[in-house]
Design a protein around this motif. Structure first.
Motif, short mmCIF file in Angstrom:
data_model
loop_
_atom_site.label_atom_id
_atom_site.label_comp_id
_atom_site.label_asym_id
_atom_site.label_seq_id
_atom_site.Cartn_x
_atom_site.Cartn_y
_atom_site.Cartn_z
N SER A 101 28.76 -1.80 -45.41
CA SER A 101 28.45 -0.54 -44.73
C SER A 101 27.02 -0.57 -44.21
N TYR A 102 26.85 -0.03 -43.00
CA TYR A 102 25.55 0.00 -42.35
C TYR A 102 25.27 1.41 -41.87
N ASN A 103 24.00 1.82 -41.96
CA ASN A 103 23.62 3.15 -41.51
C ASN A 103 22.96 3.05 -40.14
N LEU A 104 23.72 2.63 -39.15
CA LEU A 104 23.23 2.55 -37.77
C LEU A 104 23.31 3.93 -37.15
N GLU A 105 22.20 4.36 -36.56
CA GLU A 105 22.18 5.69 -35.98
C GLU A 105 21.55 5.63 -34.60
N ASN A 106 22.12 6.33 -33.66
CA ASN A 106 21.64 6.41 -32.30
C ASN A 106 20.25 7.05 -32.25
N ASP A 107 19.37 6.52 -31.39
CA ASP A 107 18.01 7.04 -31.27
C ASP A 107 18.00 8.51 -30.85
N LEU A 108 18.89 8.87 -29.95
CA LEU A 108 18.93 10.26 -29.48
C LEU A 108 19.27 11.21 -30.63
N LEU A 109 20.25 10.81 -31.46
CA LEU A 109 20.62 11.64 -32.60
C LEU A 109 19.48 11.73 -33.61
N LYS A 110 18.79 10.62 -33.84
CA LYS A 110 17.65 10.63 -34.77
C LYS A 110 16.57 11.58 -34.28
N ASP A 111 16.24 11.50 -33.00
CA ASP A 111 15.21 12.38 -32.44
C ASP A 111 15.63 13.83 -32.54
N PHE A 112 16.90 14.11 -32.26
CA PHE A 112 17.39 15.48 -32.34
C PHE A 112 17.31 15.99 -33.77
N ARG A 113 17.75 15.18 -34.74
CA ARG A 113 17.69 15.58 -36.15
C ARG A 113 16.26 15.81 -36.59
N ARG A 114 15.35 14.95 -36.17
CA ARG A 114 13.95 15.06 -36.57
C ARG A 114 13.34 16.33 -36.01
N GLY A 115 13.65 16.65 -34.76
CA GLY A 115 13.03 17.80 -34.11
C GLY A 115 13.69 19.13 -34.39
N SER A 116 14.95 19.12 -34.79
CA SER A 116 15.67 20.38 -34.91
C SER A 116 15.44 21.09 -36.23
N GLY A 117 15.11 20.38 -37.27
CA GLY A 117 14.95 21.01 -38.58
C GLY A 117 16.28 21.35 -39.24
N THR A 118 17.38 20.96 -38.62
CA THR A 118 18.70 21.22 -39.19
C THR A 118 19.39 19.91 -39.55
N SER A 119 18.62 18.94 -39.98
CA SER A 119 19.18 17.62 -40.25
C SER A 119 20.21 17.64 -41.38
N SER A 120 20.11 18.62 -42.28
CA SER A 120 21.08 18.68 -43.38
C SER A 120 22.46 19.10 -42.89
N ILE A 121 22.53 19.74 -41.75
CA ILE A 121 23.82 20.17 -41.21
C ILE A 121 24.56 19.01 -40.56
N ILE A 122 23.81 18.12 -39.93
CA ILE A 122 24.40 17.01 -39.20
C ILE A 122 24.68 15.87 -40.16
N ARG A 123 25.92 15.46 -40.24
CA ARG A 123 26.30 14.38 -41.14
C ARG A 123 26.58 13.13 -40.32
N HIS A 124 25.98 12.05 -40.76
CA HIS A 124 26.14 10.78 -40.06
C HIS A 124 26.96 9.84 -40.94
N LYS A 125 28.04 9.31 -40.44
CA LYS A 125 28.88 8.38 -41.19
C LYS A 125 28.36 6.96 -41.03
N GLU A 126 28.60 6.18 -42.06
CA GLU A 126 28.19 4.78 -42.02
C GLU A 126 29.18 3.97 -41.18
N THR A 127 28.68 2.90 -40.59
CA THR A 127 29.52 1.95 -39.88
C THR A 127 29.98 0.92 -40.90
N GLU A 128 31.28 0.68 -40.95
CA GLU A 128 31.83 -0.22 -41.97
C GLU A 128 32.52 -1.42 -41.34
N VAL A 129 32.35 -2.57 -41.99
CA VAL A 129 33.04 -3.79 -41.59
C VAL A 129 33.80 -4.29 -42.81
#
Length: 189
Positions: free
Chosen positions: A111-139
């Motif tokens: 499992s890898y925690n790859l996250e899109n830069d746009l989503l990271k920036d949005f989570r960092r700036g919004s202050g609502t990062s606990s609401i947004i759940r990011h799933k791991e990429t699995e192989v």
């Protein structure tokens, strides 16, 4: 009358719980261990989940080989360390997870925690990062091609970490520049 109905409802709920427990015991998802001579009296319940070590020992030689190939590749990265907990094996560098290994249904999964830069920036700036759940990429490490893909994903994670470090440096530079320009404006006034 209300007490009579409440009594019937309670008995029905208890009967349903007993049936569920019997089904779980029958499917080996719930194990009952009775107390032995030296232990306290009572019944101990445990889930049927295997620990990572037990599940690893149950893997086929081929599956174990794929997992070890990816693990060795991840451990070859700078400052990589290995942390094993009850349910997974995690390879980290600089406090960030490169890859997490789990074993599901007799197959090794990376499992890898790859996250899109746009989503990271949005989570960092919004202050609502606990609401947004990011799933791991699995192989699922089912064959040699999957193991090779998992190794390539390790490289992607390392590139992501390097990019994050560069962006953090840039943000700190911008913040210093903004503070110094603000300090110069205060002196000019």
């Amino acid at each position: 009358m209300a007490g009579f109905i409440a009594g019937i409802v309670i008995e029905c709920v208890l009967a349903a719980l007993i049936i569920v427990a019997m089904v779980l015991i029958g499917t080996n998802k719930l194990k009952i261990k009775t107390a032995s001579a030296g232990e306290a009296e009572g019944v101990t319940f445990s889930s049927g989940e295997l620990t990572f070590s037990d599940a690893y020992n149950g893997l086929s030689d081929e599956q174990r080989e794929y997992l070890e190939k990816v693990r060795a590749y991840a451990m070859s990265k700078p400052d990589a360390i290995e942390k094993q907990n009850k349910m997974s094996l995690n390879v980290k560098t600089a406090g960030k997870s490169i890859v997490k290994f789990r074993i599901r249904h007799g197959a090794a999964v990376a499992s890898y925690n790859l996250e899109n830069d746009l989503l990271k920036d949005f989570r960092r700036g919004s202050g609502t990062s606990s609401i947004i759940r990011h799933k791991e990429t699995e192989v699922v490490l089912s064959d040699g091609v999957a193991a090779e893909t998992a190794c390539n994903m390790v490289d992607l994670m390392m590139k992501q970490f390097e990019k994050e470090r560069e962006l953090a440096k840039e943000r700190r530079r911008e913040a210093r520049k903004a503070r110094s320009s603000q300090g110069n404006e205060d002196e000019n006034e």
